[in-house]
Scaffold this motif. Structure first.
Motif, PDB file in Angstrom:
ATOM      1  N   ASP A 113      -9.615   8.653   9.995  1.00  0.00           N
ATOM      2  CA  ASP A 113      -8.533   9.015   8.961  1.00  0.00           C
ATOM      3  C   ASP A 113      -7.824   7.237   8.875  1.00  0.00           C
ATOM      4  N   LEU A 114      -7.387   6.931   9.804  1.00  0.00           N
ATOM      5  CA  LEU A 114      -6.719   5.676   9.192  1.00  0.00           C
ATOM      6  C   LEU A 114      -8.010   4.352   7.592  1.00  0.00           C
ATOM      7  N   ILE A 115      -8.878   4.956   8.182  1.00  0.00           N
ATOM      8  CA  ILE A 115     -10.057   4.107   6.724  1.00  0.00           C
ATOM      9  C   ILE A 115      -9.788   4.724   5.788  1.00  0.00           C
ATOM     10  N   VAL A 127      -1.189  -2.595   4.797  1.00  0.00           N
ATOM     11  CA  VAL A 127      -1.177  -3.185   6.534  1.00  0.00           C
ATOM     12  C   VAL A 127      -1.224  -1.844   7.675  1.00  0.00           C
ATOM     13  N   ALA A 128      -2.760  -2.274   8.094  1.00  0.00           N
ATOM     14  CA  ALA A 128      -2.398  -1.407   9.610  1.00  0.00           C
ATOM     15  C   ALA A 128      -3.039  -2.035  10.798  1.00  0.00           C
ATOM     16  N   THR A 133     -15.421  -1.504   8.041  1.00  0.00           N
ATOM     17  CA  THR A 133     -14.414  -1.401   6.626  1.00  0.00           C
ATOM     18  C   THR A 133     -14.028  -3.347   6.900  1.00  0.00           C
ATOM     19  N   LEU A 134     -14.319  -3.749   7.997  1.00  0.00           N
ATOM     20  CA  LEU A 134     -13.831  -4.774   8.611  1.00  0.00           C
ATOM     21  C   LEU A 134     -14.440  -5.991   7.670  1.00  0.00           C
ATOM     22  N   HIS A 191      -6.830  -4.906  -0.700  1.00  0.00           N
ATOM     23  CA  HIS A 191      -5.916  -5.107  -0.822  1.00  0.00           C
ATOM     24  C   HIS A 191      -4.905  -4.963   0.574  1.00  0.00           C
ATOM     25  N   ALA A 192      -6.393  -4.765   1.925  1.00  0.00           N
ATOM     26  CA  ALA A 192      -5.986  -4.335   2.624  1.00  0.00           C
ATOM     27  C   ALA A 192      -6.170  -5.106   3.267  1.00  0.00           C
TER      28      ALA A 192
END
Length: 170
Positions: A92-94, A108-109, A128-129, A135-136
């Motif tokens: 969900d975060l990704i 920003v997370a 994702t990393l 923008h993340a």
């Protein structure tokens, strides 16, 4: 316009804070940061100060939001009986991070107690990393960095806050 969130008093002016501030000013901050130390409260304060500086850039937006209320701020925390970060909330975060920011030019997370990420969540997050959206920014906070997979550790710029002097009580 609100004032920028201050650094924790014990950290103001330290070399780590100076490096972070310079990197933000020069738009050279790594997309993935690992904050580790003995006190989760201090690490959360540092993470929020970083998020505040990244999200509330006066060159890109007029209105100032506290990090936790900013529409482009996201957080993951351990939950449930096992106090883990699950694969589902990580997905969900990704998904939220992949979409363009709403009002800032960044997202920003903050991942609190990142060492509590379930192995499947860590594997999902790793993808994702490896190729984060431009923008993340991800800020991982932990008191136990050696519990994170080496593949995640290798993709984060590390800041050690273990030897932070405690404020003196008079």
């Amino acid at each position: 316009m609100s004032e920028i969130l201050p650094w924790p008093a014990a950290l103001s002016g330290t070399p780590a804070v100076a490096v972070i501030e310079r990197a933000i000013e020069r738009s050279r901050l790594a997309n993935s940061l690992l904050l580790h130390g003995e006190n989760l409260g201090t690490l959360a304060s540092v993470a929020h100060a970083i998020a505040d500086r990244l999200l509330n850039d006066p060159r890109h937006q007029a209105q100032h939001f506290p990090p936790k209320q900013h529409p482009d701020f996201f957080a993951l925390r351990p939950a449930g009986k096992m106090r883990q970060i699950s694969a589902e909330v990580t997905r969900d975060l990704i998904g939220s991070i992949q979409v363009s920011p709403q009002i800032s030019h960044r997202k920003v997370a903050v991942i609190y107690e990142a060492d509590r990420m379930h192995l499947s969540a860590a594997n999902i997050f790793l993808k994702t990393l490896e190729e984060p959206p431009d923008h993340a920014f991800f800020v991982l906070a932990t008191t136990d960095p050696q519990k994170l997979p080496a593949t995640i550790l290798s993709r984060c710029q590390r800041f050690d806050f273990r030897r932070v002097p405690l404020p003196q009580v008079i």
